[in-house]
Motif scaffolding. Structure first.
Motif, PDB file in Angstrom:
ATOM      1  N   ALA A 190      16.734  23.974   8.866  1.00 32.73           N
ATOM      2  CA  ALA A 190      17.089  25.386   9.058  1.00 32.73           C
ATOM      3  C   ALA A 190      15.954  26.138   9.744  1.00 32.73           C
ATOM      4  O   ALA A 190      16.180  26.950  10.651  1.00 32.73           O
ATOM      5  CB  ALA A 190      17.430  26.037   7.714  1.00 32.73           C
ATOM      6  N   HIS A 191      14.709  25.884   9.314  1.00 29.64           N
ATOM      7  CA  HIS A 191      13.568  26.511   9.956  1.00 29.64           C
ATOM      8  C   HIS A 191      13.472  26.103  11.420  1.00 29.64           C
ATOM      9  O   HIS A 191      13.179  26.924  12.292  1.00 29.64           O
ATOM     10  CB  HIS A 191      12.271  26.119   9.237  1.00 29.64           C
ATOM     11  CG  HIS A 191      11.848  27.070   8.174  1.00 29.64           C
ATOM     12  ND1 HIS A 191      11.154  26.682   7.062  1.00 29.64           N
ATOM     13  CD2 HIS A 191      12.013  28.417   8.051  1.00 29.64           C
ATOM     14  CE1 HIS A 191      10.909  27.722   6.293  1.00 29.64           C
ATOM     15  NE2 HIS A 191      11.421  28.797   6.877  1.00 29.64           N
ATOM     16  N   ALA A 192      13.710  24.811  11.694  1.00 26.27           N
ATOM     17  CA  ALA A 192      13.619  24.319  13.068  1.00 26.27           C
ATOM     18  C   ALA A 192      14.635  25.016  13.960  1.00 26.27           C
ATOM     19  O   ALA A 192      14.320  25.413  15.094  1.00 26.27           O
ATOM     20  CB  ALA A 192      13.827  22.807  13.089  1.00 26.27           C
ATOM     21  N   ALA A 193      15.865  25.197  13.469  1.00 23.00           N
ATOM     22  CA  ALA A 193      16.901  25.858  14.259  1.00 23.00           C
ATOM     23  C   ALA A 193      16.531  27.312  14.529  1.00 23.00           C
ATOM     24  O   ALA A 193      16.712  27.823  15.645  1.00 23.00           O
ATOM     25  CB  ALA A 193      18.239  25.765  13.534  1.00 23.00           C
ATOM     26  N   ARG A 194      16.008  27.990  13.531  1.00 24.66           N
ATOM     27  CA  ARG A 194      15.610  29.392  13.703  1.00 24.66           C
ATOM     28  C   ARG A 194      14.423  29.502  14.644  1.00 24.66           C
ATOM     29  O   ARG A 194      14.337  30.437  15.449  1.00 24.66           O
ATOM     30  CB  ARG A 194      15.276  30.017  12.346  1.00 24.66           C
ATOM     31  CG  ARG A 194      16.490  30.242  11.449  1.00 24.66           C
ATOM     32  CD  ARG A 194      16.065  30.693  10.059  1.00 24.66           C
ATOM     33  NE  ARG A 194      15.194  31.865  10.123  1.00 24.66           N
ATOM     34  CZ  ARG A 194      14.261  32.158   9.205  1.00 24.66           C
ATOM     35  NH1 ARG A 194      14.051  31.332   8.202  1.00 24.66           N
ATOM     36  NH2 ARG A 194      13.535  33.238   9.332  1.00 24.66           N
ATOM     37  N   LEU A 195      13.500  28.544  14.567  1.00 24.34           N
ATOM     38  CA  LEU A 195      12.343  28.570  15.450  1.00 24.34           C
ATOM     39  C   LEU A 195      12.770  28.338  16.893  1.00 24.34           C
ATOM     40  O   LEU A 195      12.263  28.997  17.811  1.00 24.34           O
ATOM     41  CB  LEU A 195      11.336  27.497  15.029  1.00 24.34           C
ATOM     42  CG  LEU A 195      10.011  27.478  15.798  1.00 24.34           C
ATOM     43  CD1 LEU A 195       9.265  28.801  15.648  1.00 24.34           C
ATOM     44  CD2 LEU A 195       9.131  26.318  15.315  1.00 24.34           C
ATOM     45  N   ALA A 196      13.724  27.440  17.104  1.00 20.82           N
ATOM     46  CA  ALA A 196      14.241  27.201  18.451  1.00 20.82           C
ATOM     47  C   ALA A 196      14.834  28.472  19.030  1.00 20.82           C
ATOM     48  O   ALA A 196      14.618  28.809  20.203  1.00 20.82           O
ATOM     49  CB  ALA A 196      15.270  26.078  18.425  1.00 20.82           C
ATOM     50  N   ALA A 197      15.575  29.204  18.221  1.00 25.85           N
ATOM     51  CA  ALA A 197      16.182  30.456  18.676  1.00 25.85           C
ATOM     52  C   ALA A 197      15.109  31.484  19.017  1.00 25.85           C
ATOM     53  O   ALA A 197      15.228  32.216  20.012  1.00 25.85           O
ATOM     54  CB  ALA A 197      17.120  30.996  17.601  1.00 25.85           C
ATOM     55  N   ALA A 198      14.055  31.538  18.206  1.00 25.16           N
ATOM     56  CA  ALA A 198      12.974  32.493  18.477  1.00 25.16           C
ATOM     57  C   ALA A 198      12.246  32.134  19.761  1.00 25.16           C
ATOM     58  O   ALA A 198      11.974  33.002  20.603  1.00 25.16           O
ATOM     59  CB  ALA A 198      11.996  32.516  17.302  1.00 25.16           C
ATOM     60  N   PHE A 199      11.948  30.861  19.957  1.00 27.39           N
ATOM     61  CA  PHE A 199      11.250  30.427  21.165  1.00 27.39           C
ATOM     62  C   PHE A 199      12.047  30.739  22.420  1.00 27.39           C
ATOM     63  O   PHE A 199      11.475  30.985  23.489  1.00 27.39           O
ATOM     64  CB  PHE A 199      10.983  28.929  21.106  1.00 27.39           C
ATOM     65  CG  PHE A 199       9.781  28.537  20.281  1.00 27.39           C
ATOM     66  CD1 PHE A 199       8.797  29.461  19.971  1.00 27.39           C
ATOM     67  CD2 PHE A 199       9.629  27.231  19.840  1.00 27.39           C
ATOM     68  CE1 PHE A 199       7.693  29.100  19.217  1.00 27.39           C
ATOM     69  CE2 PHE A 199       8.521  26.850  19.101  1.00 27.39           C
ATOM     70  CZ  PHE A 199       7.555  27.789  18.785  1.00 27.39           C
ATOM     71  N   SER A 200      13.352  30.744  22.321  1.00 26.79           N
ATOM     72  CA  SER A 200      14.196  31.027  23.489  1.00 26.79           C
ATOM     73  C   SER A 200      13.963  32.430  24.027  1.00 26.79           C
ATOM     74  O   SER A 200      14.292  32.714  25.190  1.00 26.79           O
ATOM     75  CB  SER A 200      15.675  30.843  23.118  1.00 26.79           C
ATOM     76  OG  SER A 200      15.932  29.491  22.774  1.00 26.79           O
ATOM     77  N   ALA A 201      13.404  33.308  23.200  1.00 25.85           N
ATOM     78  CA  ALA A 201      13.128  34.677  23.636  1.00 25.85           C
ATOM     79  C   ALA A 201      11.778  34.811  24.326  1.00 25.85           C
ATOM     80  O   ALA A 201      11.468  35.888  24.854  1.00 25.85           O
ATOM     81  CB  ALA A 201      13.185  35.627  22.427  1.00 25.85           C
TER      82      ALA A 201
END
Length: 370
Positions: free
Chosen positions: A341-352
């Motif tokens: 779950a953390h990895a998925a959220r981090l991926a979304a944050a990095f996309s910004a």
């Protein structure tokens, strides 16, 4: 991330012998007052009492005027310049500093304004900004003498910025946390008037035109080190337990940010190094510290401060490589988070992040150029 290269080995930032009284013959700068020379053995005894160790040999102490100190602290070798350029390209790739930054000038401004003393473990010399016995000069002397004492038992230059992991970052937090602890114990003995005078002592305000990330990197060991040292001493029985940490020190910024991880035997994931897509100029570990610096730039959107802290705390390992791409620098990092779950959220944050592409979600790969 390798700690931002500093021109001297062990600094005191302005943020923040068995019988020295009988045997030491310190050699302070000729312009130093008799009062501050007389304070050296007093400070040595104070450090010994609070650190639980005895000086094995005399410490060379040099007191400099403000102008002379600025010149000394901003003098660097060609290797220093080369390493600083690498650091600049890393930070530029991550969009943490502007491409137009003159990092040599910025570091000169930061060290000239924000540093008030240092101990060099190579030359074994302690240098203080100040030539009188003011409270500001005395507390810096206590701090740096703690480093000199540490060095006589646990060589401070055993780790350097050429390591490709976070051991030098964690080591600096340990040694600064210890020195700040002893320094604060001395400050507590000062009168209220002396304590209030410290903010107007040697040094000055940090320059406003220096990128925030450079100030944060300089301040990191002073910000997290004292709490880490306090936790270790509480859990492991005071100075003897702290000596154990010097013998088997933390290896990651995550351990010093979260002392329970160090005390619990935390080990990060073994992340494979990514491949460069051009001429490589650097590789290493960003760590929780570097991840935090990245995520802070996404506050308040798309992350809240709480989101950023949570994602940074999920760090479980990484590796990065950096390369030249024409006029740009690029960096690719593979991150392991503690949960999917953390990895998925981090991926979304990095996309910004500007100029970033993200692949995977556990581990995930960030590629960014700037």
């Amino acid at each position: 991330m390798r700690a931002l290269l500093l021109a001297v080995a062990v600094l005191t930032a302005a943020c923040a012998s068995p019988n020295p009284l009988a045997r030491h013959s310190p050699t302070p700068h000729p312009s130093a007052s008799a009062d501050v020379r007389a304070f050296i053995p007093v400070a040595e005894k104070f450090v010994e009492q609070h650190r639980g160790l005895k000086f094995k040999r005399p410490v060379k102490v040099t007191f400099l005027s403000d102008a002379d100190f600025r010149t000394r602290v901003t003098t660097r070798t060609e290797k220093d310049r080369s390493d600083l350029n690498v650091e600049f390209k890393d930070l530029r790739a991550l969009h943490l500093v502007p491409a137009s930054l003159d990092i040599l000038k910025a570091e000169d401004e930061l060290l000239g304004s924000g540093v008030i003393g240092f101990y060099d473990p190579t030359t074994k010399e302690l240098v203080v900004r100040g030539t009188d016995a003011s409270a500001a000069t005395r507390h810096v002397l206590v701090h740096e003498l703690t480093h000199a004492l540490q060095d006589q038992y646990y060589p401070l230059d055993a780790l350097d910025n050429d390591n490709d992991d976070e051991r030098p970052v964690a080591w600096r937090a340990l040694i600064e946390g210890d020195a700040v602890r002893v320094e604060n114990a001395y400050i507590a003995t000062l009168t209220p008037a002396e304590r209030s005078s410290l903010n107007s002592g040697a040094g000055g305000q940090l320059p406003s035109d220096v990128p925030t990330v450079m100030i944060e990197l300089l301040a990191f060991p002073y910000a997290v080190g004292p709490r880490f040292v306090d936790a270790v001493m509480t859990a492991r029985g005071g100075n003897s337990g702290l000596d154990g940490a010097f013998t088997s020190p933390p290896k990651t910024s995550s351990e010093v940010i979260h002392p329970d991880r160090f005390l619990g035997g935390f080990a990060p994931a073994d992340v494979a190094a990514p491949a460069a897509a051009g001429p490589e100029f650097d590789h290493g570990v960003l760590g929780e510290m570097g991840l935090t610096l990245l995520l802070e730039r996404l506050i308040p959107r798309p992350l809240t401060a709480s989101d950023a802290r949570d994602l940074a705390q999920g760090w479980h390992g990484d590796r990065y490589v950096a390369w030249d791409a024409g006029a740009q620098s690029c960096l690719r990092a593979i991150f392991a988070e503690d949960t999917q779950a953390h990895a998925a959220r981090l991926a979304a944050a990095f996309s910004a992040l500007p100029g970033a592409t993200v692949a995977g979600n556990g581990p995930l790969t960030l590629t960014i150029c700037g």
